[in-house]
Design an enzyme around this catalytic site. Structure first.
Site, mmCIF file in Angstrom:
data_model
loop_
_atom_site.group_PDB
_atom_site.id
_atom_site.type_symbol
_atom_site.label_atom_id
_atom_site.label_comp_id
_atom_site.label_asym_id
_atom_site.label_seq_id
_atom_site.Cartn_x
_atom_site.Cartn_y
_atom_site.Cartn_z
ATOM 1 N N ARG A 1 -39.274 -11.312 43.905
ATOM 2 C CA ARG A 1 -40.308 -11.301 42.866
ATOM 3 C C ARG A 1 -41.481 -10.409 43.253
ATOM 4 N NH1 ARG A 1 -37.165 -15.658 42.592
ATOM 5 N NH2 ARG A 1 -37.048 -16.931 40.686
ATOM 6 N N GLY B 1 -27.378 -12.463 43.459
ATOM 7 C CA GLY B 1 -27.470 -13.001 42.104
ATOM 8 C C GLY B 1 -28.894 -12.928 41.588
ATOM 9 N N ARG C 1 -19.527 -13.867 39.259
ATOM 10 C CA ARG C 1 -20.496 -14.888 38.841
ATOM 11 C C ARG C 1 -20.899 -14.728 37.367
ATOM 12 N NH1 ARG C 1 -24.956 -15.537 43.423
ATOM 13 N NH2 ARG C 1 -25.418 -17.365 42.151
ATOM 14 N N ASP D 1 -29.931 -24.857 46.965
ATOM 15 C CA ASP D 1 -29.285 -24.026 47.992
ATOM 16 C C ASP D 1 -29.048 -24.788 49.299
ATOM 17 O OD1 ASP D 1 -29.223 -21.895 46.260
ATOM 18 O OD2 ASP D 1 -31.135 -21.076 46.940
ATOM 19 N N ARG E 1 -19.355 -23.591 46.328
ATOM 20 C CA ARG E 1 -19.829 -24.255 47.558
ATOM 21 C C ARG E 1 -19.318 -25.691 47.680
ATOM 22 N NH1 ARG E 1 -25.880 -21.464 47.831
ATOM 23 N NH2 ARG E 1 -25.122 -19.606 48.912
ATOM 24 N N ARG F 1 -24.521 -19.054 53.287
ATOM 25 C CA ARG F 1 -24.954 -20.433 53.592
ATOM 26 C C ARG F 1 -23.791 -21.300 54.079
ATOM 27 N NH1 ARG F 1 -30.177 -19.804 52.194
ATOM 28 N NH2 ARG F 1 -30.601 -18.866 50.169
HETATM 29 C C1 S3P Z 1 -33.063 -18.538 42.833
HETATM 30 C C2 S3P Z 1 -32.678 -19.558 41.993
HETATM 31 C C3 S3P Z 1 -31.510 -20.413 42.254
HETATM 32 C C4 S3P Z 1 -31.047 -20.312 43.688
HETATM 33 C C5 S3P Z 1 -30.999 -18.900 44.184
HETATM 34 C C6 S3P Z 1 -32.359 -18.264 44.093
HETATM 35 C C7 S3P Z 1 -34.217 -17.725 42.461
HETATM 36 O O1 S3P Z 1 -30.464 -20.000 41.408
HETATM 37 O O2 S3P Z 1 -29.769 -20.910 43.840
HETATM 38 O O3 S3P Z 1 -30.561 -18.837 45.522
HETATM 39 O O4 S3P Z 1 -34.749 -16.992 43.326
HETATM 40 O O5 S3P Z 1 -34.636 -17.797 41.305
HETATM 41 P P1 S3P Z 1 -30.349 -20.510 39.872
HETATM 42 O O6 S3P Z 1 -31.485 -19.987 39.130
HETATM 43 O O7 S3P Z 1 -29.047 -19.966 39.383
HETATM 44 O O8 S3P Z 1 -30.349 -22.004 39.972
#
Ligand code: S3P
Length: 450
Positions: free
Chosen positions: A27, A94, A122, A320, A351, A398
């Site tokens: 971010r 992701g 994904r 996580d 997971r 992880r």
């Molecule tokens: C994250 C949100 C989570 C988390 C990921 C990081 C983020 O995912 O599992 O490791 O930085 O916004 P989701 O938004 O899919 O729950």
């Protein structure tokens, strides 16, 4: 594949600082790129995931340079991103891919987003669905999978969107797109998810209102088309990374581990609450607020753990951390029930399946259910087992770190099939753990590791 072995350790101790928070690091780069002028980020996670986001933002026109003790970002302003000349490869990330989609969909450009085999498997429709309503167009593989072509909106429309799954990534992608929309963009979530985007948007000068409801939900309102002002950001240590040395300390048998300067955003600390309920000796010291996030030092001491039922309402605040919690549960006395966490099936790997398979190979009583795991622990070190093959990590950082931590408390060495993905979130993991007294190293293929 680089197999790795973790050998039993009876005492670990020391003081460490874990790398920067992954969510905050992505971010900080994204918002710096959208500010007009120069931002500085200290403590940025220099893991592969964040570096992939930095690479994508450079391809969109931002200047991002690593200086001696910080990262310097010269942003292009909201609406100022350029069309990239090539495909944007977000690797394993992701968060990087999904948050970036919010930027791409809200700029008049065409871009193709891809990633590694895990990221390409994904679900992305959860992102393209709201962003399509905001004016972006998306062409993906079957099932909304990457690679995906994004044709950004000429005129972005703000929306009022209720997220169908508890996902900070979906919320954040919509809010980031809303930056370039006139009027107000509203995101409603039934359960509050990590709010780093909201706080960092404010830090960069955006007008964001957060309304919390009594049942744990939230409504976030962003007033569009602000001029983001460049900012200095200090990224705290990642609680999701701190989780590994903390659980290691709890199961090692003896010793005390201190993890300094960890981000303690209350929407991220579900694991600490759960471990304390399990009887863990964990203390927060030096608690303070730094910039816009709470931080503190975490002290964990070895001791015995009891099984608990983790409330489903806690899932978003520790999403996580289930793999490492499942390891702690294997050492606890009694049964730990972890349910309501179906989202774990669509993380960097499935997971739930990966932990169930690995724990069961290690002789732990584990039941895999659709939305979680039920683990009955040994009440101490589980009996030794002879593994026929290294534990499969499914190329998931992880899962790899969780089983390496299991090896600390095991009675025989544990070998995992591949450790390379650890660099996505925790570069230097094995060296840091070894500095605490652990014994983790590349596997000696001829040795007695399994
Ligand atoms: C994250 C949100 C989570 C988390 C990921 C990081 C983020 O995912 O599992 O490791 O930085 O916004 P989701 O938004 O899919 O729950």
């Amino acid at each position: 594949m680089i197999p790795f072995t973790s050998r039993p350790t009876t005492s670990i101790s020391g003081e460490i600082s874990v790398p920067g928070d992954k969510s905050a690091s992505h971010r900080a780069l994204l918002l710096s790129a959208l500010a007009v002028g120069r931002s500085r980020v200290r403590g940025l996670l220099e893991g592969d995931d964040v570096l992939a986001t930095a690479g994508a933002l450079r391809a969109l026109g931002a200047e991002i340079v690593r200086e001696a003790d910080h990262w310097r970002i010269d942003g292009v302003g909201i609406g100022g991103l350029e069309e990239p000349e090539n495909v944007l490869d977000l690797g394993n990330s992701g968060t990087g891919a999904r948050l970036l989609m919010g930027l791409l969909a809200s700029h008049p450009l065409t871009a193709v987003v891809t990633g590694d085999a895990s990221l390409r498997s994904r679900p992305m429709a959860r992102i393209s669905t709201p962003l399509d309503q905001m004016g972006g167009r998306f062409f993906s593989r079957a099932g909304g999978r990457l690679p995906m072509t994004v044709i950004g909106a000429e005129a972005v429309m703000g929306i009022d969107y209720t997220t169908p799954v508890a996902s900070a990534q979906v919320k954040s992608a919509v809010l980031l797109a809303g930056l370039n929309a006139p009027g107000t963009t509203i995101v409603r979530e039934a359960s509050a998810t990590r709010d780093h985007t909201e706080h960092m948007l404010r830090h960069f000068g955006a007008d964001v209102e957060i309304e919390a409801s009594a049942d744990g939900g939230r409504v976030i309102r962003l007033h569009g088309q602000p001029e983001l002002t460049p900012a200095d950001v200090q990224v705290p240590g990642d609680i999701s990374s701190a989780a590994f040395p903390l659980v290691a300390a709890l199961i090692a048998g003896e010793g005390e581990v201190v993890v300094r300067d960890v981000g303690l955003n209350p929407l991220r600390t579900g694991l600490l609450d759960t471990l304390v309920e399990m009887g863990a000796d964990i203390e927060i010291t030096n608690a303070r607020t730094r910039q816009f996030e709470p931080v503190g030092d975490l002290v964990a001491r070895a001791g015995s753990l009891q099984g608990v039922t983790v409330p489903a309402a806690r899932v978003p605040s520790m999403i996580d951390e289930y793999p490492i919690l499942a390891v702690a549960a294997a050492f606890a006395k009694g049964t730990t029930v972890m349910r309501g966490a179906r989202e774990l099936r669509v993380k960097e790997s499935d997971r739930i399946a990966a932990m169930a398979r690995g724990l069961s190979a290690l002789g732990v009583a584990v039941e895999e259910v659709e939305d979680g795991l039920i683990v009955t622990g040994a009440g101490g070190r589980p009996p030794p087992v002879r593994l026929n093959a290294p534990i499969a990590t499914d190329h998931d950082h992880r899962i790899a770190m969780s089983f390496l931590v299991f090896g600390i408390g095991a009675r025989a060495p544990i070998e995992i099939d591949d450790c390379r993905m650890i660099d996505t979130s925790f570069p230097g993991f094995a060296a840091m753990m070894n500095g605490l007294g652990c014994d983790m190293a590349e596997a000696d293929r001829g040795g007695a590791a399994v």
